[in-house]
Design a protein around this motif. Sequence first.
Motif, PDB file in Angstrom:
ATOM      1  N   GLN A   1      17.423  10.237   6.530  1.00  0.00           N
ATOM      2  CA  GLN A   1      16.919   8.890   6.341  1.00  0.00           C
ATOM      3  C   GLN A   1      15.551   8.960   5.681  1.00  0.00           C
ATOM      4  N   VAL A   2      15.353   8.108   4.669  1.00  0.00           N
ATOM      5  CA  VAL A   2      14.071   8.040   3.977  1.00  0.00           C
ATOM      6  C   VAL A   2      13.157   7.111   4.754  1.00  0.00           C
ATOM      7  N   MET A   3      11.943   7.575   4.997  1.00  0.00           N
ATOM      8  CA  MET A   3      10.963   6.778   5.727  1.00  0.00           C
ATOM      9  C   MET A   3      10.297   5.789   4.774  1.00  0.00           C
ATOM     10  N   GLY A   4       9.712   4.762   5.322  1.00  0.00           N
ATOM     11  CA  GLY A   4       8.926   3.830   4.534  1.00  0.00           C
ATOM     12  C   GLY A   4       9.605   2.487   4.356  1.00  0.00           C
ATOM     13  N   ASP A   5       8.851   1.596   3.736  1.00  0.00           N
ATOM     14  CA  ASP A   5       9.300   0.242   3.466  1.00  0.00           C
ATOM     15  C   ASP A   5       8.632  -0.180   2.161  1.00  0.00           C
ATOM     16  N   ASN A   6       9.397  -0.733   1.235  1.00  0.00           N
ATOM     17  CA  ASN A   6       8.828  -1.100  -0.062  1.00  0.00           C
ATOM     18  C   ASN A   6       7.779  -2.199   0.026  1.00  0.00           C
ATOM     19  N   ALA A   7       7.659  -2.857   1.178  1.00  0.00           N
ATOM     20  CA  ALA A   7       6.601  -3.852   1.375  1.00  0.00           C
ATOM     21  C   ALA A   7       5.281  -3.190   1.783  1.00  0.00           C
ATOM     22  N   ASN A   8       5.313  -1.900   2.106  1.00  0.00           N
ATOM     23  CA  ASN A   8       4.103  -1.179   2.502  1.00  0.00           C
ATOM     24  C   ASN A   8       3.177  -0.967   1.298  1.00  0.00           C
ATOM     25  N   PHE A   9       1.992  -0.442   1.581  1.00  0.00           N
ATOM     26  CA  PHE A   9       0.984  -0.199   0.544  1.00  0.00           C
ATOM     27  C   PHE A   9       1.297   1.014  -0.323  1.00  0.00           C
ATOM     28  N   GLY A  10       2.089   1.934   0.196  1.00  0.00           N
ATOM     29  CA  GLY A  10       2.409   3.131  -0.570  1.00  0.00           C
ATOM     30  C   GLY A  10       1.413   4.249  -0.379  1.00  0.00           C
ATOM     31  N   THR A  11       0.692   4.220   0.720  1.00  0.00           N
ATOM     32  CA  THR A  11      -0.224   5.308   1.060  1.00  0.00           C
ATOM     33  C   THR A  11       0.512   6.290   1.968  1.00  0.00           C
ATOM     34  N   GLN A  12      -0.104   7.428   2.261  1.00  0.00           N
ATOM     35  CA  GLN A  12       0.524   8.367   3.179  1.00  0.00           C
ATOM     36  C   GLN A  12       0.674   7.768   4.574  1.00  0.00           C
ATOM     37  N   ALA A  13      -0.241   6.916   4.976  1.00  0.00           N
ATOM     38  CA  ALA A  13      -0.156   6.269   6.283  1.00  0.00           C
ATOM     39  C   ALA A  13       0.847   5.119   6.294  1.00  0.00           C
ATOM     40  N   SER A  14       1.136   4.579   5.117  1.00  0.00           N
ATOM     41  CA  SER A  14       2.020   3.416   4.995  1.00  0.00           C
ATOM     42  C   SER A  14       2.911   3.581   3.756  1.00  0.00           C
ATOM     43  N   PRO A  15       3.877   4.529   3.830  1.00  0.00           N
ATOM     44  CA  PRO A  15       4.671   4.865   2.632  1.00  0.00           C
ATOM     45  C   PRO A  15       5.688   3.796   2.256  1.00  0.00           C
ATOM     46  N   VAL A  16       6.051   3.807   0.968  1.00  0.00           N
ATOM     47  CA  VAL A  16       7.154   2.964   0.493  1.00  0.00           C
ATOM     48  C   VAL A  16       8.451   3.758   0.629  1.00  0.00           C
ATOM     49  N   GLN A  17       9.579   3.090   0.394  1.00  0.00           N
ATOM     50  CA  GLN A  17      10.875   3.718   0.638  1.00  0.00           C
ATOM     51  C   GLN A  17      11.533   4.299  -0.604  1.00  0.00           C
ATOM     52  N   THR A  18      11.219   3.785  -1.790  1.00  0.00           N
ATOM     53  CA  THR A  18      11.897   4.254  -2.995  1.00  0.00           C
ATOM     54  C   THR A  18      10.911   4.904  -3.965  1.00  0.00           C
ATOM     55  N   ILE A  19      11.440   5.786  -4.787  1.00  0.00           N
ATOM     56  CA  ILE A  19      10.620   6.427  -5.815  1.00  0.00           C
ATOM     57  C   ILE A  19      10.164   5.385  -6.832  1.00  0.00           C
ATOM     58  N   ALA A  20      11.066   4.469  -7.190  1.00  0.00           N
ATOM     59  CA  ALA A  20      10.709   3.428  -8.167  1.00  0.00           C
ATOM     60  C   ALA A  20       9.519   2.596  -7.683  1.00  0.00           C
ATOM     61  N   GLN A  21       9.473   2.262  -6.394  1.00  0.00           N
ATOM     62  CA  GLN A  21       8.346   1.494  -5.866  1.00  0.00           C
ATOM     63  C   GLN A  21       7.083   2.344  -5.850  1.00  0.00           C
ATOM     64  N   GLY A  22       7.223   3.626  -5.575  1.00  0.00           N
ATOM     65  CA  GLY A  22       6.076   4.531  -5.635  1.00  0.00           C
ATOM     66  C   GLY A  22       5.481   4.577  -7.038  1.00  0.00           C
ATOM     67  N   ILE A  23       6.351   4.641  -8.054  1.00  0.00           N
ATOM     68  CA  ILE A  23       5.883   4.629  -9.440  1.00  0.00           C
ATOM     69  C   ILE A  23       5.188   3.307  -9.755  1.00  0.00           C
ATOM     70  N   ALA A  24       5.783   2.199  -9.336  1.00  0.00           N
ATOM     71  CA  ALA A  24       5.180   0.879  -9.588  1.00  0.00           C
ATOM     72  C   ALA A  24       3.797   0.783  -8.946  1.00  0.00           C
ATOM     73  N   ASN A  25       3.671   1.273  -7.714  1.00  0.00           N
ATOM     74  CA  ASN A  25       2.369   1.232  -7.043  1.00  0.00           C
ATOM     75  C   ASN A  25       1.357   2.125  -7.755  1.00  0.00           C
ATOM     76  N   ALA A  26       1.800   3.304  -8.211  1.00  0.00           N
ATOM     77  CA  ALA A  26       0.897   4.212  -8.930  1.00  0.00           C
ATOM     78  C   ALA A  26       0.398   3.570 -10.220  1.00  0.00           C
ATOM     79  N   LEU A  27       1.273   2.842 -10.904  1.00  0.00           N
ATOM     80  CA  LEU A  27       0.858   2.149 -12.128  1.00  0.00           C
ATOM     81  C   LEU A  27      -0.154   1.055 -11.835  1.00  0.00           C
ATOM     82  N   THR A  28       0.032   0.354 -10.733  1.00  0.00           N
ATOM     83  CA  THR A  28      -0.903  -0.697 -10.337  1.00  0.00           C
ATOM     84  C   THR A  28      -2.280  -0.106 -10.037  1.00  0.00           C
ATOM     85  N   LEU A  29      -2.298   1.033  -9.353  1.00  0.00           N
ATOM     86  CA  LEU A  29      -3.563   1.688  -9.016  1.00  0.00           C
ATOM     87  C   LEU A  29      -4.235   2.285 -10.249  1.00  0.00           C
ATOM     88  N   GLY A  30      -3.421   2.790 -11.187  1.00  0.00           N
ATOM     89  CA  GLY A  30      -3.958   3.387 -12.408  1.00  0.00           C
ATOM     90  C   GLY A  30      -4.607   4.729 -12.177  1.00  0.00           C
TER      91      GLY A  30
END
Length: 166
Positions: A1-30
Amino acid sequence: QVMGDNANFGTQASPVQTIAQGIANALTLGNGQDVYVAEGTYVEKVTLVDGVSLLGGHHCDVNTCDWTRDPSVYVSLIQNTDRQGVLADVSVSNITELSGFTITGIDSNGLGGWATPGTAAVTLAGGTAVVRSHIINAGDELNCNTWNECSSVGVRIVGPTNDPAS
């Protein structure tokens, strides 16, 4: 089971669930943020974006998320959903790394032939991403015969590219 929730911030303490959401968050952060991918199975289309590296094999499960990295122990499996598999197109340069995954292509199931490529686990379509430290599995070739040729490959490299370093 993959941990996280795509509504999370995407930090190590609050991970997202999909790679695509991780990429989207990384782009937002720049600023060239990397995406650290936890162990688990990811059934999704993964398209690399220039400057956002994907680093798999991190420890995060229901008991502990210490983000220790060992891809041989903490398997981050990408199960592809289309014939291209993980895609790095011409816009993706060698500042982008894909590392530490087990990647599995879809079954060819009669896809392909002389004019159309079959399936690939990873497609480098003119891009020059750094691809390293993986277990890459082509899909199975199913329903293939002389009238319905097909193929499955681990890595498909499509050129030419305009980058002389490639």
